[in-house]
Design a protein around this motif. Structure first.
Motif, PDB file in Angstrom:
ATOM      1  N   SER A 136       8.471  24.173  12.220  1.00 24.35           N
ATOM      2  CA  SER A 136       8.485  25.456  11.280  1.00 24.35           C
ATOM      3  C   SER A 136       7.838  26.408  11.876  1.00 24.35           C
ATOM      4  CB  SER A 136       7.298  24.682  10.548  1.00 24.35           C
ATOM      5  OG  SER A 136       6.343  24.745  11.109  1.00 24.35           O
ATOM      6  N   GLN A 175      12.719  22.922   8.494  1.00 25.04           N
ATOM      7  CA  GLN A 175      12.804  22.014   8.335  1.00 25.04           C
ATOM      8  C   GLN A 175      12.868  20.534   9.050  1.00 25.04           C
ATOM      9  OE1 GLN A 175      12.770  24.860   5.702  1.00 25.04           O
ATOM     10  NE2 GLN A 175      13.452  23.117   4.720  1.00 25.04           N
ATOM     11  N   ARG A 220      10.666  20.280  10.949  1.00 22.91           N
ATOM     12  CA  ARG A 220       9.847  19.150  11.033  1.00 22.91           C
ATOM     13  C   ARG A 220       8.986  19.076   9.719  1.00 22.91           C
ATOM     14  NH1 ARG A 220       5.397  22.889  14.649  1.00 22.91           N
ATOM     15  NH2 ARG A 220       3.690  21.513  14.151  1.00 22.91           N
ATOM     16  N   GLU A 221       9.647  19.902   9.168  1.00 25.10           N
ATOM     17  CA  GLU A 221       8.902  19.451   7.839  1.00 25.10           C
ATOM     18  C   GLU A 221       9.394  18.258   6.808  1.00 25.10           C
ATOM     19  OE1 GLU A 221       9.645  22.444   4.396  1.00 25.10           O
ATOM     20  OE2 GLU A 221       8.846  23.919   5.835  1.00 25.10           O
TER      21      GLU A 221
END
Length: 493
Positions: free
Chosen positions: A24, A276, A278-279
């Motif tokens: 992120s 995105q 990683r999220e």
């Protein structure tokens, strides 16, 4: 991190449960394009002296899929297929019980060129519905008339309903400035949330936004354009690397500055997509068990050394690429300065995952970068440019008479780089030597001043490559028309 990647790849493995990906970061306005990658490097391990084995996508990917040099895997401009007798990294993970998934946004990295082996699913990011029929001709139409003609010619090439859906997506619904990464990220998020397979998985993705043509979303471009340059002015600059190389048109210093701004904006956009991802991994409880690798498969010339694109030479601008590991034994690993190669990925990933694959190990020149590895560190890295891509014949067919400086690129190149020197030799007798400690941009050839160094490094290249099977000149794999058009759009043909 300089130089920046061109195509950017992420490879994820999760020995514990299922595998993954990326970071992120803060997307606030500013001059730093890759806060996500920087955060991953700070939390993981960054390799500052990582090098590709070749300056363009096909041979570079073949190397880190197989752990071999271009002379060994034989995949290059005159043989554009990864031969079936080579073992690949996805095959090793598949046979070890992993679910193997690939997402490609680059036309080279498809089943058409042999890169599907070992993947249970290798998706084409530029298609809304996966199909062998490529509607790229519609996307590239310059006006409504051209788009309608292309639709008429291509609609019934395969399933017309699927083709119509792909056209509608590319022409109406695909986000502006996106070349597949946003949808790829969304697909992976959905896949992570819906999968019921309890196997660990190996996940590979290629993002292609940092690639000709540079067309980032406006809000990203405006952060990085030079003072006084508008988005409209920058995106109007002609982006045709082969035409520029052949002196079909010129690019001014100001135009190159705008192109560099667009390129940095493309990096910022891809960096956002990494965030995105990683999220998504965090949201699906995969992040803590994920080993993530982010790398560029090659660099890019945007006016450096008189070039535009990434062909015909072996400058570090094209070979020195970002390489970041995050997770597992690479957590808080800091910055490592030793020389490493992308073809070291197979040995590193298999050791980290606890997999032994004798067939892959038997073929590779890979060395593990695992912190506890017993493999010797490299005192030199090597690169090859086996055949011009596109060929000189193709350039002549397109442009007629081509400059002598371009005609001389009809040669094979090999390079060795040590911490102190870079030596490049061609099969036409061309050679150059650079003292990279004092000349990191390779501007001054010192081969005449240091003949003994030239001889020593020439011997090293011969020792490395001469025993290998010659990657001979072979007819190219016949491509589909849609593939040819997409590759031409990316500056390859």
């Amino acid at each position: 991190m300089q130089p920046f990647p061109d195509d950017e790849d992420t490879v994820g493995t999760d020995p514990a449960a299922s595998g993954g990906w990326a970071g992120s970061g803060d997307d606030s306005v500013g001059a730093h394009p890759t806060p996500t990658l920087t955060r991953l490097a700070d939390e993981g391990t960054a390799f500052d002296n990582a090098f590709a084995t070749a300056p363009w996508t096909l041979p570079s990917h073949a190397s880190f899929f197989t752990g071999t040099y271009p002379s060994e895997h034989g995949t290059h401009g005159n043989h554009t297929y990864l031969d079936d007798d080579l073992r690949t990294l996805p095959e090793a993970f598949a046979d070890a019980g992993y679910q193997t998934i690939g997402v490609s946004n680059n036309t080279w990295i498809t089943e058409e060129f042999g890169f599907d082996r070992g993947f249970e699913d290798l998706r084409k990011g530029w298609q809304y519905i996966q199909s062998d029929a490529d509607m790229g001709a519609v996307v590239r139409g310059e006006d409504l008339r051209e788009k309608l003609i292309a639709t008429r010619n291509r609609l019934f090439d395969g399933n017309p309903l699927v083709n119509a859906a792909n056209i509608l997506y590319s022409e109406v619904f695909q986000p502006a400035g996106d070349d597949g990464s946003n949808r790829s990220t969304d697909w992976i998020d959905d896949w992570l949330g819906s999968r019921t397979d309890d196997r660990p998985f190996f996940l590979f993705c290629n993002f292609i936004e940092p690639h000709v043509e540079y067309d980032p979303p406006r809000e990203y471009a405006e952060r990085f354009l030079p003072e006084g340059a508008s988005y409209e002015e920058a995106t109007a600059v002609r982006q045709d690397p082969r035409a520029y190389d052949c002196e079909d048109y010129d690019i001014s210093d100001r135009e190159f500055a705008m192109l560099r701004g667009l390129y940095r904006a493309e990096l910022a956009y891809v960096d956002h997509q990494l965030g995105q991802l990683r999220e998504a991994l965090v949201a699906h409880d995969e992040w803590e068990d994920t080993l993530l690798v982010v790398c560029g498969d090659h660099g890019e010339h945007i006016g450096e050394h008189g070039f535009f694109g990434h062909q015909y030479n072996l400058y570090d601008t094209l070979l020195n690429v970002p390489l970041v590991f995050h997770g597992g034994p690479f957590t808080d690993g800091g910055r490592r300065n030793e020389l490493v190669q992308l073809l070291d990925l197979p040995a590193t990933l298999l050791e980290t995952a606890g997999i032994d694959d004798p067939e892959l190990r038997e073929q590779w020149s890979s060395r593990s970068l695992h912190p506890g590895s017993s493999d010797d560190a490299r005192d030199a890295v090597f690169a090859e440019y086996v055949a011009p891509q596109p060929s000189i014949d193709r350039l002549e067919a397109r442009f007629g008479d081509i400059p002598d400086r371009v005609r001389q690129y009809d040669r094979r190149l090999r390079a060795i780089r040590t911490p102190e020197y870079k030596y490049v030799r061609g099969d036409d007798g061309f050679e150059r030597l650079h003292h990279v400690r004092t000349d990191p941009f390779e501007r001054t050839d010192v081969s005449d001043e240091e003949p003994e160094t030239v001889r020593r490094l020439r011997r090293r290249i011969e020792e490395q490559f001469e025993p290998l099977a010659d990657a001979g000149i072979v007819e190219e794999v016949e491509m589909r028309d849609g593939t040819k058009e997409r590759l031409a759009d990316l500056g390859y043909l």
